[in-house]
Scaffold this motif. Structure first.
Motif, PDB file in Angstrom:
ATOM      1  N   HIS A   1      10.514 -59.977  11.942  1.00 52.56           N
ATOM      2  CA  HIS A   1       9.123 -59.518  11.894  1.00 52.56           C
ATOM      3  C   HIS A   1       8.188 -60.519  12.578  1.00 52.56           C
ATOM      4  CE1 HIS A   1       5.870 -57.448   9.197  1.00 52.56           C
ATOM      5  NE2 HIS A   1       5.653 -57.289  10.488  1.00 52.56           N
TER       6      HIS A   1
ATOM      7  N   HIS B   1      -1.086 -59.352  12.277  1.00 51.02           N
ATOM      8  CA  HIS B   1       0.080 -60.053  11.720  1.00 51.02           C
ATOM      9  C   HIS B   1      -0.273 -61.457  11.246  1.00 51.02           C
ATOM     10  CE1 HIS B   1       2.422 -56.702  13.315  1.00 51.02           C
ATOM     11  NE2 HIS B   1       3.321 -57.073  12.427  1.00 51.02           N
TER      12      HIS B   1
ATOM     13  N   TRP C   1      -1.528 -50.124   8.157  1.00 56.91           N
ATOM     14  CA  TRP C   1      -1.901 -51.278   7.351  1.00 56.91           C
ATOM     15  C   TRP C   1      -2.741 -50.829   6.161  1.00 56.91           C
ATOM     16  CZ3 TRP C   1      -0.346 -56.145   9.020  1.00 56.91           C
ATOM     17  CH2 TRP C   1       0.202 -56.185  10.305  1.00 56.91           C
TER      18      TRP C   1
ATOM     19  N   ASP D   1       1.154 -55.149   5.589  1.00 56.43           N
ATOM     20  CA  ASP D   1       1.757 -54.434   6.721  1.00 56.43           C
ATOM     21  C   ASP D   1       2.640 -53.326   6.151  1.00 56.43           C
ATOM     22  OD1 ASP D   1       3.174 -53.597   8.990  1.00 56.43           O
ATOM     23  OD2 ASP D   1       3.516 -55.644   9.721  1.00 56.43           O
TER      24      ASP D   1
ATOM     25  N   HIS E   1       9.069 -51.817   9.947  1.00 58.62           N
ATOM     26  CA  HIS E   1       9.717 -53.103  10.268  1.00 58.62           C
ATOM     27  C   HIS E   1       9.387 -54.176   9.235  1.00 58.62           C
ATOM     28  CE1 HIS E   1       6.082 -54.028  13.132  1.00 58.62           C
ATOM     29  NE2 HIS E   1       5.895 -54.659  11.985  1.00 58.62           N
TER      30      HIS E   1
HETATM   31 MN    MN Z   1       4.463 -55.785  11.377  1.00 59.53          MN
END
Ligand code: MN
Length: 198
Positions: free
Chosen positions: A27, A79, A128, A161, A165
């Motif tokens: 990630h 991120h 998100w 998140d 993934h």
């Molecule tokens: Mn992500």
């Protein structure tokens, strides 16, 4: 200026057992890094290469010819904000000013936690879930794909998140279990308080 991949604010194994070092290897090491590489490739030798990451996001947010750059730049920013929203031995009841605001704006912590989890589960597809400050009040929101509150003039305080993934290696399709684990065990209330003050 080149956009850089910031260091993680914890070791890759420190969020275990809730988020594995394998997830972070991919990630952070692959997904987050790729957004940084793509952003740098897209601004190279353009007038945008002198701007900060935030300026790139604001300049491209409403430009249909710059969608790819917006998506990559916003994902870099989101991120970094996500890693800072997490900490080993985090979660639990909030402390400080954010605790008072949660009680006044949500009624109590349980209402807040329920609303954040519902946002995480309610986002169809990738995106998100956010705790934000909007018109002086806390609220929960969700964004699709790379979209970010800072592109809309809204101040984020914490995020989760909810792209697959983020959780698939550890939870498979169990987004609810991942959201629960993050909310209960990893949220970084100090970071939320810093953002609230700033
Ligand atoms: Mn992500």
């Amino acid at each position: 200026m080149a956009i850089i991949l910031p260091s993680l604010p914890f070791e890759k194994n420190e969020l275990e057992p809730y988020i594995s070092s394998l997830t972070l290897e991919y990630h952070y090491g692959k997904h987050h890094n790729t957004y940084v590489v793509n952003t740098n490739n897209l601004i190279k030798e353009t007038e945008l290469d002198t701007l900060s990451l935030e300026e790139i996001i604001l300049q491209t947010a409403n430009d249909p010819t710059k969608t790819s750059l917006f998506n990559n730049a916003a994902q870099v920013w989101n991120h970094t904000f996500y890693w800072n929203s997490l900490k080993p031995n985090g979660g639990g009841l909030p402390t400080g000013e954010i605790a008072k605001k949660i009680d006044s704006d949500f009624g109590n912590y349980d209402n807040f936690a329920k609303a954040l989890k519902e946002a995480a589960l309610g986002q169809f597809g990738s995106g998100w879930a956010w705790l934000v400050l909007k018109n002086g009040k806390l609220s929960i929101s969700k964004t699709s794909n790379a979209d970010t509150p800072i592109a809309h003039g809204i101040k984020p305080l914490l995020c989760i998140d909810i792209w697959e993934h983020a959780y698939y290696l550890d939870y498979k399709n169990g987004r609810a279990d991942y959201a629960d684990a993050v909310i209960k065990n990893l949220l970084n209330w100090e970071f939320a308080n810093t953002n609230l003050e700033g």
